[in-house]
Design a protein around this motif. Structure first.
Motif, PDB file in Angstrom:
ATOM      1  N   TYR A   1       0.827  -1.209   0.000  1.00 23.43           N
ATOM      2  CA  TYR A   1       0.000   0.000   0.000  1.00 23.43           C
ATOM      3  C   TYR A   1       0.859   1.256   0.000  1.00 23.43           C
ATOM      4  N   VAL A   2       1.833   1.336   0.902  1.00 23.11           N
ATOM      5  CA  VAL A   2       2.673   2.530   0.991  1.00 23.11           C
ATOM      6  C   VAL A   2       3.448   2.735  -0.308  1.00 23.11           C
ATOM      7  N   LEU A   3       4.017   1.668  -0.856  1.00 25.89           N
ATOM      8  CA  LEU A   3       4.769   1.807  -2.109  1.00 25.89           C
ATOM      9  C   LEU A   3       3.858   2.191  -3.277  1.00 25.89           C
ATOM     10  N   THR A   4       2.643   1.643  -3.305  1.00 27.39           N
ATOM     11  CA  THR A   4       1.685   1.991  -4.360  1.00 27.39           C
ATOM     12  C   THR A   4       1.338   3.471  -4.286  1.00 27.39           C
ATOM     13  N   VAL A   5       1.063   3.945  -3.101  1.00 27.20           N
ATOM     14  CA  VAL A   5       0.733   5.356  -2.942  1.00 27.20           C
ATOM     15  C   VAL A   5       1.956   6.221  -3.254  1.00 27.20           C
ATOM     16  N   MET A   6       3.148   5.771  -2.865  1.00 23.52           N
ATOM     17  CA  MET A   6       4.358   6.540  -3.149  1.00 23.52           C
ATOM     18  C   MET A   6       4.587   6.720  -4.646  1.00 23.52           C
ATOM     19  N   VAL A   7       4.252   5.704  -5.425  1.00 18.26           N
ATOM     20  CA  VAL A   7       4.376   5.829  -6.879  1.00 18.26           C
ATOM     21  C   VAL A   7       3.559   7.022  -7.368  1.00 18.26           C
ATOM     22  N   PHE A   8       2.341   7.128  -6.873  1.00 21.59           N
ATOM     23  CA  PHE A   8       1.478   8.223  -7.297  1.00 21.59           C
ATOM     24  C   PHE A   8       1.917   9.563  -6.716  1.00 21.59           C
ATOM     25  N   VAL A   9       2.443   9.563  -5.497  1.00 19.66           N
ATOM     26  CA  VAL A   9       2.950  10.801  -4.900  1.00 19.66           C
ATOM     27  C   VAL A   9       4.098  11.339  -5.747  1.00 19.66           C
ATOM     28  N   VAL A  10       5.045  10.476  -6.064  1.00 20.96           N
ATOM     29  CA  VAL A  10       6.190  10.902  -6.873  1.00 20.96           C
ATOM     30  C   VAL A  10       5.727  11.347  -8.255  1.00 20.96           C
ATOM     31  N   TRP A  11       4.844  10.567  -8.863  1.00 20.61           N
ATOM     32  CA  TRP A  11       4.320  10.879 -10.199  1.00 20.61           C
ATOM     33  C   TRP A  11       3.668  12.254 -10.201  1.00 20.61           C
ATOM     34  N   HIS A  12       2.771  12.502  -9.269  1.00 19.30           N
ATOM     35  CA  HIS A  12       2.070  13.781  -9.214  1.00 19.30           C
ATOM     36  C   HIS A  12       3.028  14.925  -8.900  1.00 19.30           C
ATOM     37  N   ALA A  13       3.908  14.719  -7.939  1.00 20.96           N
ATOM     38  CA  ALA A  13       4.849  15.773  -7.554  1.00 20.96           C
ATOM     39  C   ALA A  13       5.751  16.161  -8.724  1.00 20.96           C
ATOM     40  N   VAL A  14       6.271  15.185  -9.425  1.00 20.16           N
ATOM     41  CA  VAL A  14       7.161  15.470 -10.552  1.00 20.16           C
ATOM     42  C   VAL A  14       6.410  16.203 -11.658  1.00 20.16           C
TER      43      VAL A  14
END
Length: 192
Positions: A45-58
């Protein structure tokens, strides 16, 4: 992305993951279901959400600003957790159990990493809501454009923490040494 903000698509994914998670938690509490929160599930869950956090932030802030934000927020979260676990500072006296895996200075790396999506979601909320309240005065000498985003972000982060803390304690992820009145019926209780 044509017709709109390039960061909208990953933001929608984050919102969907969060809505599903909150719905599962509500079902767990209201219907008495026992949804397993294994370490493997939490890591996924944390890694899945992190993918989207990084994607959106970038997409919305660029690589450099995103990496700086993620690094600073991780160091701040880890430091706050380490101060809490080892000295009872910031949050109060508590300790992590072995459930969340590898620990450094008593802090599971998963716990420190889990703060990233929470802080980033709070940043996004404050980024969206702040323009609505920046004209509201906050006091002599204070600039509303700086104060309101901090207040909104802090409230959003605190609200998330107040939601997850009773669940985490009931799952045995961490234990409050002296408990507290916020959720007194869970383990030792949860302090305010």
């Amino acid at each position: 992305m044509p017709n709109g903000d390039p960061g909208r698509k990953p933001f929608h994914y984050i919102a969907v993951v969060t809505v599903i998670s909150v719905a599962l938690i509500i079902l767990n509490v209201l219907l008495g279901m026992r949804i397993p929160f294994s370490v493997d599930f939490l890591i996924f869950y944390v890694l899945t959400v992190m993918v989207f956090v990084v994607w959106h932030a970038v997409l919305t802030k660029g690589w450099r600003r995103s990496l700086i934000m993620l690094a600073v927020s991780f160091v701040v979260a880890f430091t706050a957790e380490a101060l809490g676990v080892n000295f009872g500072l910031v949050f109060g006296k508590y300790y992590y159990t072995e459930v969340l895996g590898v620990q450094i200075f008593g802090v599971p790396l998963l716990a420190a990493l889990a703060w990233e999506p929470i802080v980033y979601a709070s940043f996004c909320i404050s980024d969206l809501v702040s323009p609505l309240v920046t004209g509201v005065p906050v006091g002599k000498g204070l600039r509303p454009a700086l104060v309101w985003p901090a207040i909104i972000g802090a409230l959003a982060t605190t609200a998330w923490d107040m939601m997850i803390d009773p669940i985490a304690v009931s799952q045995g992820w961490w234990v409050w040494v002296e408990g507290g009145p916020y959720v007194p019926y869970v383990a030792n209780g949860v302090p305010i």
